[in-house]
Write an enzyme that holds these catalytic residues in place. Structure first.
Site, mmCIF file in Angstrom:
data_model
loop_
_atom_site.group_PDB
_atom_site.id
_atom_site.type_symbol
_atom_site.label_atom_id
_atom_site.label_comp_id
_atom_site.label_asym_id
_atom_site.label_seq_id
_atom_site.Cartn_x
_atom_site.Cartn_y
_atom_site.Cartn_z
ATOM 1 N N LYS A 22 0.844 -1.206 0.000
ATOM 2 C CA LYS A 22 0.000 0.000 0.000
ATOM 3 C C LYS A 22 0.877 1.253 0.000
ATOM 4 O O LYS A 22 0.661 2.168 -0.785
ATOM 5 C CB LYS A 22 -0.896 0.014 1.249
ATOM 6 C CG LYS A 22 -1.558 1.356 1.500
ATOM 7 C CD LYS A 22 -2.498 1.329 2.680
ATOM 8 C CE LYS A 22 -1.892 1.754 3.999
ATOM 9 N NZ LYS A 22 -1.614 3.193 4.150
ATOM 10 N N ASN A 23 1.871 1.259 0.877
ATOM 11 C CA ASN A 23 2.649 2.490 1.055
ATOM 12 C C ASN A 23 3.604 2.774 -0.102
ATOM 13 O O ASN A 23 4.161 3.868 -0.186
ATOM 14 C CB ASN A 23 3.406 2.445 2.384
ATOM 15 C CG ASN A 23 2.463 2.595 3.569
ATOM 16 O OD1 ASN A 23 1.283 2.894 3.386
ATOM 17 N ND2 ASN A 23 2.967 2.376 4.776
ATOM 18 N N CYS A 116 -5.536 8.113 9.429
ATOM 19 C CA CYS A 116 -5.633 7.469 10.741
ATOM 20 C C CYS A 116 -5.478 8.517 11.844
ATOM 21 O O CYS A 116 -4.686 9.448 11.718
ATOM 22 C CB CYS A 116 -4.518 6.446 10.896
ATOM 23 S SG CYS A 116 -4.833 4.904 10.063
ATOM 24 N N ARG A 121 0.084 14.297 13.729
ATOM 25 C CA ARG A 121 0.580 14.112 12.370
ATOM 26 C C ARG A 121 0.619 15.398 11.543
ATOM 27 O O ARG A 121 -0.077 15.538 10.535
ATOM 28 C CB ARG A 121 -0.236 13.035 11.647
ATOM 29 C CG ARG A 121 -0.241 11.734 12.395
ATOM 30 C CD ARG A 121 -0.900 10.645 11.618
ATOM 31 N NE ARG A 121 0.000 10.022 10.667
ATOM 32 C CZ ARG A 121 -0.335 8.963 9.935
ATOM 33 N NH1 ARG A 121 -1.512 8.452 10.014
ATOM 34 N NH2 ARG A 121 0.527 8.441 9.098
ATOM 35 N N ASP A 305 4.208 0.438 12.206
ATOM 36 C CA ASP A 305 2.992 -0.162 11.644
ATOM 37 C C ASP A 305 2.786 -1.618 12.075
ATOM 38 O O ASP A 305 1.787 -2.238 11.703
ATOM 39 C CB ASP A 305 3.018 -0.079 10.101
ATOM 40 C CG ASP A 305 2.736 1.336 9.608
ATOM 41 O OD1 ASP A 305 2.370 2.204 10.421
ATOM 42 O OD2 ASP A 305 2.891 1.571 8.392
ATOM 43 N N ARG A 397 -8.869 -0.110 4.388
ATOM 44 C CA ARG A 397 -7.921 0.862 3.834
ATOM 45 C C ARG A 397 -6.584 0.194 3.532
ATOM 46 O O ARG A 397 -5.830 0.689 2.689
ATOM 47 C CB ARG A 397 -7.671 2.000 4.835
ATOM 48 C CG ARG A 397 -8.837 2.936 5.015
ATOM 49 C CD ARG A 397 -8.426 4.109 5.874
ATOM 50 N NE ARG A 397 -7.143 4.606 5.447
ATOM 51 C CZ ARG A 397 -6.216 5.148 6.236
ATOM 52 N NH1 ARG A 397 -6.448 5.285 7.506
ATOM 53 N NH2 ARG A 397 -5.078 5.569 5.753
HETATM 54 C C1 UD1 Z 1 4.230 6.691 6.449
HETATM 55 C C2 UD1 Z 1 3.348 5.488 6.250
HETATM 56 C C3 UD1 Z 1 2.791 5.006 7.580
HETATM 57 C C4 UD1 Z 1 3.915 4.773 8.573
HETATM 58 C C5 UD1 Z 1 4.825 5.989 8.679
HETATM 59 C C6 UD1 Z 1 6.045 5.761 9.541
HETATM 60 C C7 UD1 Z 1 2.439 5.839 4.041
HETATM 61 C C8 UD1 Z 1 1.249 6.112 3.207
HETATM 62 N N1 UD1 Z 1 2.267 5.824 5.359
HETATM 63 O O1 UD1 Z 1 3.398 7.710 6.974
HETATM 64 O O2 UD1 Z 1 2.081 3.788 7.349
HETATM 65 O O3 UD1 Z 1 3.358 4.527 9.849
HETATM 66 O O4 UD1 Z 1 5.282 6.360 7.357
HETATM 67 O O5 UD1 Z 1 6.784 4.685 9.067
HETATM 68 O O6 UD1 Z 1 3.504 5.573 3.536
HETATM 69 N N2 UD1 Z 1 5.786 14.289 11.129
HETATM 70 C C9 UD1 Z 1 5.843 15.612 11.485
HETATM 71 N N3 UD1 Z 1 5.782 16.540 10.493
HETATM 72 C C10 UD1 Z 1 5.692 16.217 9.178
HETATM 73 C C11 UD1 Z 1 5.645 14.849 8.823
HETATM 74 C C12 UD1 Z 1 5.696 13.900 9.829
HETATM 75 O O7 UD1 Z 1 5.931 15.954 12.662
HETATM 76 O O8 UD1 Z 1 5.649 17.109 8.324
HETATM 77 C C13 UD1 Z 1 5.803 13.264 12.193
HETATM 78 C C14 UD1 Z 1 4.499 12.469 12.220
HETATM 79 O O9 UD1 Z 1 3.516 13.152 12.966
HETATM 80 C C15 UD1 Z 1 4.947 11.187 12.865
HETATM 81 C C16 UD1 Z 1 6.365 10.996 12.313
HETATM 82 O O10 UD1 Z 1 6.792 12.286 11.893
HETATM 83 O O11 UD1 Z 1 4.981 11.321 14.242
HETATM 84 C C17 UD1 Z 1 6.453 10.012 11.174
HETATM 85 O O12 UD1 Z 1 5.733 10.502 10.068
HETATM 86 P P1 UD1 Z 1 6.079 10.144 8.546
HETATM 87 O O13 UD1 Z 1 7.371 9.406 8.472
HETATM 88 O O14 UD1 Z 1 5.940 11.386 7.738
HETATM 89 O O15 UD1 Z 1 4.905 9.161 8.208
HETATM 90 P P2 UD1 Z 1 3.876 9.222 7.006
HETATM 91 O O16 UD1 Z 1 4.610 9.530 5.746
HETATM 92 O O17 UD1 Z 1 2.701 10.020 7.385
#
Ligand code: UD1
Length: 418
Positions: A22-23, A116, A121, A305, A397
């Site tokens: 998915k990711n 989620c 986030r 995850d 999802r």
């Molecule tokens: C992706 C994955 C998700 C996985 C996560 C961490 C997808 C679609 N989803 O989510 O399944 O759990 O990686 O491996 O690929 N953060 C900030 N600011 C930002 C961006 C992130 O503070 O601008 C924080 C988030 O709140 C979180 C952490 O960084 O606490 C990790 O986020 P991130 O690595 O960006 O995860 P996603 O890309 O949302």
């Protein structure tokens, strides 16, 4: 709303084919916006998030159609530069529309994303990266409004945290920026490499994907591509834990074992027997499992995850264990539901202490987010009696044919349509 009904206690046995990731699929679908040429994506899982992304692409101006596990995408009309609330709110990954649209249109207005409910986030890392590429940003009426009047300009971007999504968004924009972009402290997840492989097929110049420093030299134009998505390591980990929690024996097909190193290592330490080939993993229960502490981390650490599923397993281990969540705040919403099944768990800020119990007992439970849902299904498979899992739209999802695959492995599970 549909529910899943499980009569626990069956040992799972047999083979399961793991679907495409998915990711990986989501950013690769968004990459199609970077070209006007035809795109074919194979090994695509059937998931609500994939349908949401296809709907978004079609709204923006593509003609994307999914048949089985293949998505074909053509260009239909001039792209719209607004991604509205109704299409964005369902899924946090919708934020990945920003990179390609900024690269192609030099402006995009995107509703703040949903997804989620695991912590706040924010998207500050994405926005800060875009600012470094010359994008002006304002937030107005629930929309992030962006424009790069003079086009995107390559730059050095230093992430304070290796965000997966932000790394993808920079890749999806800097490939068409003017000059060189360097991401320092980039995410190293396998899905980043998969996306970089696609962009390279399209004619992009990228080095270092999969390491902490990625260098992108912008090009003028990108072409179409055909690509098969990598296997879903999180789905695979969930089935490995299904074998462990039901005292079963499962062979996973269409997997990349090295992407599952952290999970396999911990399962072995608990007492599971694991054998791997290039693209299969066979996992077998032979003895009452030892408890094992885990701490989530960025790749190649233990994936956040899989934290919830691991917790379900530890509820039935021979002793006490500790789980530390370092990636997301508020990712313990499965705890009260696992307790309803008889688990003995205490939350202490970022840590959870689990006392292994001899048995879980079926009960009605409610899913709060995708992986919490997986944990509850796993616990239900091991619990005595009937577990009714509600709000399973979260599971839809991210898990392709979940009940069908589990049923084929011998689980007593069915979906009740409402
Ligand atoms: C992706 C994955 C998700 C996985 C996560 C961490 C997808 C679609 N989803 O989510 O399944 O759990 O990686 O491996 O690929 N953060 C900030 N600011 C930002 C961006 C992130 O503070 O601008 C924080 C988030 O709140 C979180 C952490 O960084 O606490 C990790 O986020 P991130 O690595 O960006 O995860 P996603 O890309 O949302």
């Amino acid at each position: 709303m549909d529910k899943i009904l499980i009569h626990g206690g069956n040992q799972l046995k047999g083979e399961v084919k793991i679907s495409g990731s998915k990711n990986s699929t989501l950013p690769i679908l968004f990459a199609s916006l970077l070209t006007d040429e035809a795109v074919t994506i194979k090994n695509v899982p059937s998931l609500a998030d994939v349908d949401t992304t296809i709907g978004l692409l079609n709204f923006i101006g593509k003609l994307a159609v999914k048949k089985g596990s293949v998505v074909k995408i053509l260009s239909k009309e001039k792209y719209k530069h607004i991604a509205p609330y109704d299409l964005i709110r369902k899924m946090r990954a919708s934020i990945l529309i920003m990179g390609p649209l900024l690269a192609r249109l030099k402006k995009v207005d995107v509703s703040l994303p949903g997804g989620c409910t695991i912590g706040s986030r924010p998207i500050d890392i994405h926005l800060d990266a875009f600012k470094h590429l010359g994008v002006e940003i304002s937030i107005d009426g629930g929309y992030v409004k962006t424009s790069a009047k003079n086009g995107l300009k390559g730059n050095t971007i230093h992430f304070n945290f290796p965000s997966v999504g932000a790394t993808e968004n920079v890749l999806l924009s800097a490939v068409l920026a003017e000059g060189k972009t360097t991401i320092i402290n980039a995410a190293t997840e396998p899905e980043i490499e998969d996306l970089a492989n696609v962009l390279t097929k399209m004619g992009a110049s990228i080095t270092g994907a999969g390491t902490k420093e990625i260098v992108i030299h912008g090009v003028k134009k990108l072409k179409g591509f055909s690509h098969s998505v990598i296997p879903d390591r999180i789905e695979a980990a969930t089935y490995m834990i299904a074998a462990a929690i039901t005292k079963g024996q499962i062979t996973l097909k269409n997997v990349t074992p090295k992407h599952l190193c952290a999970v396999s290592k911990n399962l072995k330490n608990c007492g599971m027997t694991i054998n791997e080939t290039k693209d299969t993993i066979s996992i077998k229960w032979t003895k009452y499992l030892n408890p094992k502490n885990i701490k989530t981390d960025v790749y190649p650490g233990f994936p956040t995850d899989v934290q919830a599923q691991w917790m379900a397993l530890m509820c039935l281990a021979k002793g006490n264990s500790k789980i530390t969540e370092t990636i997301f705040e508020n990712r313990f919403m499965h705890v009260p539901e696992l307790k309803r099944l008889g688990a003995d768990i205490t939350i202490n800020e970022k840590e959870v202490l689990i006392k292994g119990v001899k048995k879980l007992s079926g009960a009605p439970v409610m899913v709060s987010d995708l992986r919490a849902g997986a944990a509850l299904v796993l616990a239900g498979l091991a619990a005595e009696g009937q577990t009714i899992v509600s709000r399973i739209y979260h599971l839809d999802r991210g898990y392709d044919m979940l009940e069908k695959k589990l049923k084929k492995l011998g689980a007593n599970i069915k979906r009740i349509k409402n």
